[in-house]
Design an enzyme around this catalytic site. Structure first.
Site, PDB file in Angstrom:
ATOM      1  N   ASP A 188       0.816  -1.216   0.000  1.00 25.34           N
ATOM      2  CA  ASP A 188       0.000   0.000   0.000  1.00 25.34           C
ATOM      3  C   ASP A 188       0.848   1.264   0.000  1.00 25.34           C
ATOM      4  OD1 ASP A 188      -2.385  -1.297  -0.111  1.00 25.34           O
ATOM      5  OD2 ASP A 188      -2.925  -1.014   1.995  1.00 25.34           O
ATOM      6  N   LYS A 204      -3.697   3.050  -1.971  1.00 22.65           N
ATOM      7  CA  LYS A 204      -4.858   3.934  -1.883  1.00 22.65           C
ATOM      8  C   LYS A 204      -4.505   5.019  -0.880  1.00 22.65           C
ATOM      9  CE  LYS A 204      -7.246   0.272  -0.814  1.00 22.65           C
ATOM     10  NZ  LYS A 204      -8.321  -0.611  -0.330  1.00 22.65           N
ATOM     11  N   MET A 240      -8.013   9.261   9.483  1.00 22.43           N
ATOM     12  CA  MET A 240      -8.627   9.655   8.210  1.00 22.43           C
ATOM     13  C   MET A 240      -9.674  10.752   8.398  1.00 22.43           C
ATOM     14  SD  MET A 240      -8.936   5.823   6.546  1.00 22.43           S
ATOM     15  CE  MET A 240      -9.607   5.112   8.073  1.00 22.43           C
TER      16      MET A 240
END
Length: 254
Positions: free
Chosen positions: A37, A59, A172
């Site tokens: 990732d 991502k 996030m």
């Protein structure tokens, strides 16, 4: 190298390559293929076998190089063709990492899988910055919440965290900071301590510490952006007081 078709899901930790587990490192060394990732430290790939195929499937902040369905199919395809696939994910793959979904998918195709935990940024980054997520007589719990849901909306658990006395650790959520601040200010007041930490555990780490009322200006001045975590609660006051003490000591000795 092991040619048996299998998946090992490995948590790479918060960013510092030395914070991976020994078991995770051994899995990397034995992999025929590594799917990694955006948030992993690529220095970890140096430990792979020279013939290992390394495939980026990252991502970041809503920009997907590969969709999750494609990644699932790639794991199965590579495992059947080449053997041992390591899926290398930042932090811990079971903490908002969709790791269990990948294990379920490969299991449905008859491929065995193993999970190797990683050190989650939610637990490690505050501590590395000098913030204890729990401290006796200050708080009795902590809550880890995702700031952004799959559809881009703000998690309803943000309000639940704000209504308690818990230390709130929000992943996030930096792109929704203004909304988060307003929710917490309504429940805890503008003087509640807050910290923002970008790229925690890495040399390029940036952080700001303050109150809910002041943090927006601090964030803009420091240009804190994703990937970053938000910590809200009285435990952050420990860091703010420590910084004030160090500044005062500096002035007293000059």
């Amino acid at each position: 190298m092991n040619t048996e078709a299998k998946l090992t899901l490995v948590g790479a930790g918060p960013g510092d390559p030395e914070l991976i587990t020994l078991k995770g490192l051994k899995a990397i060394q034995s992999a025929a293929v590594i799917l990694y990732d955006a948030l992993i430290n690529e220095a970890l790939l140096d430990h792979a076998h020279p013939t290992c195929l390394k495939v980026f499937v990252g991502k970041r902040a809503g920009h997907h190089y590969k969709q999750q369905g494609e990644i699932n199919e790639m794991i199965v395809g590579y495992a059947r063709a080449m053997g041992h696939v390591v899926r290398l994910k930042g932090g811990d793959p079971f903490v908002f990492g969709r790791g269990h979904e990948e294990m379920e998918y490969v299991s449905s195709h008859g491929i065995p899988s193993t999970y190797i935990p990683g050190i989650s940024s939610a637990l490690s980054v505050p501590g590395l910055a000098g913030i204890p997520i729990t401290k006796r007589l200050i708080n009795e719990s902590f809550m880890v919440v995702t700031g952004t849901l799959k559809d881009g909306s703000l998690s309803k658990d943000i309000k639940a965290a704000a209504q308690s006395n818990t230390t709130a650790i929000i992943l996030m959520g930096i792109n929704k900071l203004d909304q988060i601040i307003e929710i917490f200010k309504n429940e805890r007041g503008g003087n509640e301590p807050i910290a923002l930490i970008q790229q925690g555990s890495l040399p390029q780490e940036k952080s700001v510490f303050g109150t809910l009322s002041a943090i927006s200006d601090l964030q803009k001045n420091a240009q804190i952006a994703a990937p970053a975590i938000i910590i809200i609660g009285q435990v952050v006051k420990e860091k703010i007081e420590q910084k004030s003490y160090l500044i005062n000591q500096k002035f007293q000795t000059t």
